[in-house]
Design a protein around this motif. Structure first.
Motif, short mmCIF file in Angstrom:
data_model
loop_
_atom_site.label_atom_id
_atom_site.label_comp_id
_atom_site.label_asym_id
_atom_site.label_seq_id
_atom_site.Cartn_x
_atom_site.Cartn_y
_atom_site.Cartn_z
N ARG A 79 29.21 27.81 -47.34
CA ARG A 79 28.64 27.70 -46.00
C ARG A 79 28.95 26.31 -45.43
O ARG A 79 28.90 25.31 -46.15
N THR A 80 29.28 26.29 -44.14
CA THR A 80 29.62 25.00 -43.50
C THR A 80 28.34 24.32 -43.02
O THR A 80 27.34 24.98 -42.73
N GLN A 81 28.40 22.98 -42.91
CA GLN A 81 27.22 22.25 -42.41
C GLN A 81 26.93 22.60 -40.96
O GLN A 81 25.81 22.90 -40.59
N GLU A 82 27.95 22.49 -40.10
CA GLU A 82 27.80 22.97 -38.72
C GLU A 82 28.25 24.43 -38.72
O GLU A 82 29.27 24.76 -39.32
N THR A 83 27.50 25.29 -38.03
CA THR A 83 27.91 26.70 -37.92
C THR A 83 28.98 26.75 -36.83
O THR A 83 28.69 26.94 -35.65
N MET A 84 30.22 26.56 -37.26
CA MET A 84 31.29 26.33 -36.29
C MET A 84 31.52 27.53 -35.37
O MET A 84 31.87 27.36 -34.21
N SER A 85 31.32 28.75 -35.91
CA SER A 85 31.61 29.91 -35.07
C SER A 85 30.58 30.03 -33.94
O SER A 85 30.83 30.71 -32.94
N LEU A 86 29.44 29.37 -34.06
CA LEU A 86 28.48 29.33 -32.96
C LEU A 86 28.64 28.06 -32.13
O LEU A 86 28.44 28.05 -30.92
N ALA A 87 29.04 26.97 -32.81
CA ALA A 87 29.18 25.69 -32.09
C ALA A 87 30.36 25.72 -31.12
O ALA A 87 30.33 25.07 -30.08
N VAL A 88 31.41 26.46 -31.50
CA VAL A 88 32.61 26.50 -30.65
C VAL A 88 32.79 27.95 -30.19
O VAL A 88 33.15 28.82 -30.97
N PRO A 89 32.54 28.24 -28.91
CA PRO A 89 32.56 29.63 -28.44
C PRO A 89 33.95 30.26 -28.52
O PRO A 89 34.97 29.56 -28.40
N PRO A 90 34.03 31.60 -28.69
CA PRO A 90 35.32 32.30 -28.81
C PRO A 90 36.28 32.00 -27.66
O PRO A 90 37.48 31.91 -27.86
N ASP A 91 35.75 31.81 -26.44
CA ASP A 91 36.65 31.53 -25.31
C ASP A 91 37.42 30.23 -25.51
O ASP A 91 38.53 30.09 -25.00
N ILE A 92 36.83 29.30 -26.22
CA ILE A 92 37.56 28.06 -26.53
C ILE A 92 38.49 28.31 -27.71
O ILE A 92 39.66 27.93 -27.68
N VAL A 93 37.99 28.98 -28.73
CA VAL A 93 38.81 29.20 -29.94
C VAL A 93 40.11 29.93 -29.58
O VAL A 93 41.18 29.62 -30.12
N ARG A 94 40.02 30.86 -28.62
CA ARG A 94 41.18 31.63 -28.16
C ARG A 94 42.32 30.73 -27.66
O ARG A 94 43.48 31.09 -27.72
#
Ligand SMILES: O=C(O)CCC(=O)C(=O)O
Length: 279
Positions: free
Chosen positions: A232-247
């Motif tokens: 498990r990551t310290q920051e929950t990155m998949s929530l911290a960085v929204p999919p629209d940005i990840v795209r």
């Protein structure tokens, strides 16, 4: 069309990506020099010098200074230290550092070829800050064995790091200490003296701490902490960085942020590779 795969042994199961393959862009990593690896293995840390062009370093520094938040809420964050989190949701100027080919090479050699970004934060140790509590980044996991492949951390310097202004303190060799040993008064630490653009790379088991800042100026750093893809990551990155940005991100950033499968199916979404959410 559905694919049928025959799995006969546990190793068949663990070597296959059962959530389906997905196009994977090539990423560039540079294999570390043998003396870099031997220093890392012996000391638990190594300093890589002058990794950034002036342009990349200055853009990253500007972004970090703009994003710095209030001073810390406890003596671990530091009452005279500013931090900023969720950085990859806020700027693109750090992407070249987080996925720097030399860092990817060290990750591949000493942690995992497909790691996760566990934490990514700015740390500006302000004047008057007291020494941080010594800790090991793997200490956040219940099982901190010296030979565990849990994490690897990087601290990028944006000010000169000196003994006086809070250079990170490292206890050499402490990544090899037994699980419950902590630094004692008699254990000697060394300051990670660096120039802007240098990177301190260290084993997750290394005992370290932010230093005391006895100067009138701040000591700015970016820290990127990576972990093995089964943790498990310290920051929950998949929530911290929204999919629209990840795209919009280039490889390997989506994978670092959790858009990956650790075989056979850790990380799937509704039975599929998480990258399908980005299509
Ligand atoms: O700022 C530093 O030099 C180290 C900080 C650190 O290790 C942390 O906050 O986890």
């Amino acid at each position: 069309m559905a694919h049928t795969r025959i799995l006969n042994t546990p190793s068949d199961l663990h070597s296959q990506d059962l959530a389906g393959t997905h196009k994977r862009a090539e990423t560039v990593s540079v294999a570390p020099a043998s003396n870099t690896l031997s220093t890392y293995d012996r000391e638990g840390y190594v300093i890589l010098r002058g990794l950034l062009s002036d342009e990349v370093r200055q853009a990253a520094e500007r972004a970090l200074r703009d994003l710095l938040g209030p001073t810390g809420r406890n003596n671990f964050e530091g009452f005279s230290t500013q931090r900023a989190y969720a950085l990859l949701a806020k700027t693109r100027a750090l992407d070249p550092l987080i996925a720097h080919p030399q860092i990817l090479g060290l990750l591949k050699a000493r942690l995992h070829a497909q790691p996760l970004l566990s934490a990514c934060l700015a740390i500006n140790i302000g004047p008057g800050e007291t020494p941080q509590m010594a800790h090991a980044d793997d200490g956040f996991y219940p099982d901190m064995r010296p030979d565990a492949r849990h994490g690897l951390s990087v601290i990028w310097a944006f000010d000169p790091f000196t003994r006086e202004n809070g250079a990170t303190r490292a206890w050499p060799g402490s990544h090899l200490w037994p699980a419950h040993r902590e630094p004692a008064e008699t254990d000697v630490w060394r300051p990670a003296v660096m120039e802007p653009g240098d990177a301190l790379v260290f084993h997750g088991g290394l005992w370290h701490a932010g230093g005391e800042n006895a100067t009138q100026d701040g000591r700015l750093a970016l820290t990127a902490q990576y972990c093995a893809p089964w943790l498990r990551t310290q920051e929950t990155m998949s929530l911290a960085v929204p999919p629209d940005i990840v795209r919009t991100l280039d490889a390997p950033l989506p994978s670092l942020l959790g858009y990956q499968i650790h075989p056979p199916f850790m990380g799937h979404v509704n039975g599929m590779h998480p990258n399908r959410l980005l299509d």
